[in-house]
Scaffold this motif. Structure first.
Motif, mmCIF file in Angstrom:
data_model
loop_
_atom_site.group_PDB
_atom_site.id
_atom_site.type_symbol
_atom_site.label_atom_id
_atom_site.label_comp_id
_atom_site.label_asym_id
_atom_site.label_seq_id
_atom_site.Cartn_x
_atom_site.Cartn_y
_atom_site.Cartn_z
ATOM 1 N N ASN A 85 0.833 -1.294 0.102
ATOM 2 C CA ASN A 85 0.091 0.090 0.011
ATOM 3 C C ASN A 85 1.031 1.201 -0.042
ATOM 4 O OD1 ASN A 85 -2.408 -1.720 0.433
ATOM 5 N ND2 ASN A 85 -1.585 -1.736 2.640
ATOM 6 N N PHE A 86 1.078 1.968 -0.868
ATOM 7 C CA PHE A 86 1.908 3.030 -1.232
ATOM 8 C C PHE A 86 1.222 4.372 -0.723
ATOM 9 C CE2 PHE A 86 3.690 0.470 -4.633
ATOM 10 C CZ PHE A 86 5.082 0.292 -4.132
ATOM 11 N N TYR A 87 1.921 5.298 0.009
ATOM 12 C CA TYR A 87 1.603 6.600 0.392
ATOM 13 C C TYR A 87 2.562 7.539 -0.155
ATOM 14 C CZ TYR A 87 -1.475 3.928 3.657
ATOM 15 O OH TYR A 87 -2.251 2.669 4.244
ATOM 16 N N SER A 88 2.050 8.692 -0.534
ATOM 17 C CA SER A 88 2.887 9.885 -0.631
ATOM 18 C C SER A 88 2.542 10.736 0.592
ATOM 19 C CB SER A 88 2.845 10.661 -1.961
ATOM 20 O OG SER A 88 1.588 10.962 -2.282
ATOM 21 N N ASN A 89 1.502 10.586 1.415
ATOM 22 C CA ASN A 89 1.084 11.357 2.271
ATOM 23 C C ASN A 89 1.544 10.692 3.481
ATOM 24 O OD1 ASN A 89 -0.568 12.504 4.746
ATOM 25 N ND2 ASN A 89 -1.949 13.077 3.175
ATOM 26 N N ILE A 90 2.384 11.505 4.368
ATOM 27 C CA ILE A 90 3.194 10.883 5.599
ATOM 28 C C ILE A 90 2.085 10.679 6.666
ATOM 29 C CG2 ILE A 90 3.860 12.937 6.477
ATOM 30 C CD1 ILE A 90 6.509 11.373 7.260
ATOM 31 N N ASN A 91 1.058 11.564 6.802
ATOM 32 C CA ASN A 91 0.263 11.446 7.772
ATOM 33 C C ASN A 91 -0.881 10.329 7.576
ATOM 34 O OD1 ASN A 91 0.804 13.879 9.587
ATOM 35 N ND2 ASN A 91 0.659 14.757 7.650
ATOM 36 N N GLN A 92 -1.183 10.071 6.425
ATOM 37 C CA GLN A 92 -1.926 8.820 6.305
ATOM 38 C C GLN A 92 -1.273 7.530 6.373
ATOM 39 O OE1 GLN A 92 -5.551 9.560 5.599
ATOM 40 N NE2 GLN A 92 -5.452 7.433 6.274
ATOM 41 N N ALA A 93 -0.070 7.579 6.085
ATOM 42 C CA ALA A 93 0.832 6.419 6.223
ATOM 43 C C ALA A 93 0.834 6.127 7.634
ATOM 44 C CB ALA A 93 2.059 6.682 5.897
ATOM 45 N N ILE A 94 1.247 7.058 8.544
ATOM 46 C CA ILE A 94 1.271 6.987 9.940
ATOM 47 C C ILE A 94 -0.076 6.644 10.727
ATOM 48 C CG2 ILE A 94 1.630 7.983 11.950
ATOM 49 C CD1 ILE A 94 3.699 9.835 10.691
ATOM 50 N N LYS A 95 -1.149 7.269 10.164
ATOM 51 C CA LYS A 95 -2.427 6.638 10.614
ATOM 52 C C LYS A 95 -2.879 5.423 10.438
ATOM 53 C CE LYS A 95 -4.748 11.303 10.334
ATOM 54 N NZ LYS A 95 -5.646 12.161 9.599
ATOM 55 N N ASP A 96 -2.574 4.573 9.147
ATOM 56 C CA ASP A 96 -3.036 3.501 8.896
ATOM 57 C C ASP A 96 -1.876 2.518 9.428
ATOM 58 O OD1 ASP A 96 -4.946 4.596 7.716
ATOM 59 O OD2 ASP A 96 -4.070 4.395 5.633
ATOM 60 N N SER A 97 -0.929 2.569 10.294
ATOM 61 C CA SER A 97 0.098 1.787 10.571
ATOM 62 C C SER A 97 0.189 1.629 12.067
ATOM 63 C CB SER A 97 1.588 2.335 9.700
ATOM 64 O OG SER A 97 1.076 2.445 8.535
ATOM 65 N N ASP A 98 0.974 0.653 12.361
ATOM 66 C CA ASP A 98 1.309 0.548 13.896
ATOM 67 C C ASP A 98 2.677 0.506 14.331
ATOM 68 O OD1 ASP A 98 -1.608 -0.431 14.727
ATOM 69 O OD2 ASP A 98 -1.099 -1.852 13.375
ATOM 70 N N THR A 99 3.631 0.048 13.434
ATOM 71 C CA THR A 99 4.877 -0.078 13.557
ATOM 72 C C THR A 99 5.502 0.848 12.216
ATOM 73 O OG1 THR A 99 5.180 -2.119 14.807
ATOM 74 C CG2 THR A 99 7.295 -1.381 13.310
ATOM 75 N N LEU A 100 6.455 1.730 12.668
ATOM 76 C CA LEU A 100 6.886 2.665 11.739
ATOM 77 C C LEU A 100 8.506 2.562 11.625
ATOM 78 C CD1 LEU A 100 5.037 5.997 12.665
ATOM 79 C CD2 LEU A 100 4.361 4.384 10.937
ATOM 80 N N ILE A 101 8.813 2.099 10.265
ATOM 81 C CA ILE A 101 10.259 1.868 10.289
ATOM 82 C C ILE A 101 11.035 2.943 9.340
ATOM 83 C CG2 ILE A 101 12.442 0.278 9.378
ATOM 84 C CD1 ILE A 101 10.277 -2.284 9.712
ATOM 85 N N PHE A 102 11.776 3.567 10.083
ATOM 86 C CA PHE A 102 12.200 5.143 9.323
ATOM 87 C C PHE A 102 13.440 4.793 8.698
ATOM 88 C CE2 PHE A 102 8.985 7.113 11.825
ATOM 89 C CZ PHE A 102 8.654 8.081 11.228
#
Length: 352
Positions: A85-102
């Motif tokens: 699931n690709f995102y160019s909107n960082i806020n939407q990516a964060i909202k839809d995720s539990d673990t964030l690998i930077f």
């Protein structure tokens, strides 16, 4: 339950309890579009059914979908885009995720995070960034904790000798996962374990982060020496002195018991100082051959984190005052524009 705690003025306790009970790994997001981010996506998709993937540029995402691979990095690695699931909107990516690998270069982390309006407090953050936040001179984990109020027990780091290019080739590699709450990285470790990747865990978040920054600085120095035709005999002596300098610093700033010969410290230094895949060594080699800093940066296609790390570590060490002749030598060459020949010759006199 939330109302029960709140009625007794224990809202913060509820949040901590909730954080401790967070589902791990939950939905995983890769935050970044470079080589290491692509390698991490490959790893995670070997153990998970799908991932979220944030990339800054929508055009790169469209190209990725058409080609079935990252259009700019590790292009030989094929992906089933139906699992992404690709995102160019960082806020939407964060909202839809539990673990964030930077996995973005450290110089660009602040500009990415400036767009974040969504709370990160209830997310599990994994930093795969081997650098320091410039200007702030802060470790990545400290930056998330201070500016985004992420509890330290919900922040982990990935360290160890693990080039993205070798992950792409599925060559056997090892990583270390570190977190102050070691049970959380134990829980999440199966995500990063497959036929070509093994892992271990520890609590030394600060030591691993500083070691990861310093090994980039030392790799630049190794490259400078290589560019100046110093041989393998000297490089062995150089690495011996570099690992001692690293140990002295991490022990001074974070006196946790550790074995500096573990792969997450010494192994990462060795691969970054010796490997043909090392961008920091490549950058240093160009400097050693007579390139200016600016010319070397322009000719490289990827960021040499050690360039920024050198200045940050020099400024950080003004507080701790650890004797660090290799760090000082690299700083003098890169930022004071001193002659590599003169500086390295003087440095060799301090080695044993």
């Amino acid at each position: 339950i939330r109302d029960y705690y709140a009625s007794r003025g224990l809202g913060d306790v509820y949040k901590r309890q909730k954080g401790n009970a967070m589902k791990l790994p939950g939905k995983i997001a890769i935050m970044g579009g470079g080589s290491w981010a692509t390698a991490l996506a490959k790893i995670v998709l070997s153990t998970q059914d799908s991932i979220n993937w944030y990339m800054r540029r929508p055009d790169r995402i469209e190209e990725f979908k058409q080609l079935g691979h990252n259009p700019c990095y590790l292009t030989a690695v094929k992906f089933d885009t139906n699992k992404i699931n690709f995102y160019s909107n960082i806020n939407q990516a964060i909202k839809d995720s539990d673990t964030l690998i930077f996995a973005t270069p450290s110089p660009f982390l602040k500009q990415h995070l400036k767009k974040v309006k969504t709370s990160l407090k209830d997310k599990f953050i994994i930093s795969a960034i081997k650098g320091i936040v410039p200007d702030e001179n802060m470790l990545i984990t400290d930056y998330f904790a201070e500016y985004y109020k992420v509890p330290t027990e919900n922040i982990a780091v990935i360290g160890g000798p693990c080039h993205a290019e070798e992950i792409a080739l599925e060559r056997l590699s090892y990583i270390t996962l570190a977190c102050s709450d070691i049970e959380k990285v134990r829980t999440i470790s199966p995500v990063f374990k497959n036929q070509y990747l093994k892992n271990s865990f520890c609590k030394d978040v600060t030591g691993i982060e500083y070691a990861a920054v310093l090994k980039n600085v030392y790799a630049i120095a190794a490259g400078i020496c290589h560019g100046m035709k110093y041989g393998d005999n000297f490089q062995a002596v150089f690495i011996s002195n570099a690992i001692e300098e690293m140990r002295n610093f991490v022990d001074a700033v974070h006196g946790l018991e550790r074995d500096i010969t573990d792969s997450v410290y010494l192994g990462d230094l060795l691969v970054t100082a010796y490997s043909r895949f090392s961008r920091n060594r490549t950058f240093g080699t160009m400097i050693g051959k007579g390139y200016s800093v600016k010319t070397a940066q322009l000719e490289m296609e990827m960021i040499a984190e050690g360039y920024y790390g050198t200045k940050c570590m020099r400024e950080i060490n003004e507080k701790y005052k650890v004797n660090m002749p290799i760090l000082d030598a690299v700083y003098d060459i890169l930022y004071e524009k001193k002659s590599p020949t003169t500086v390295i010759r003087q440095l060799t006199e301090t080695f044993k």
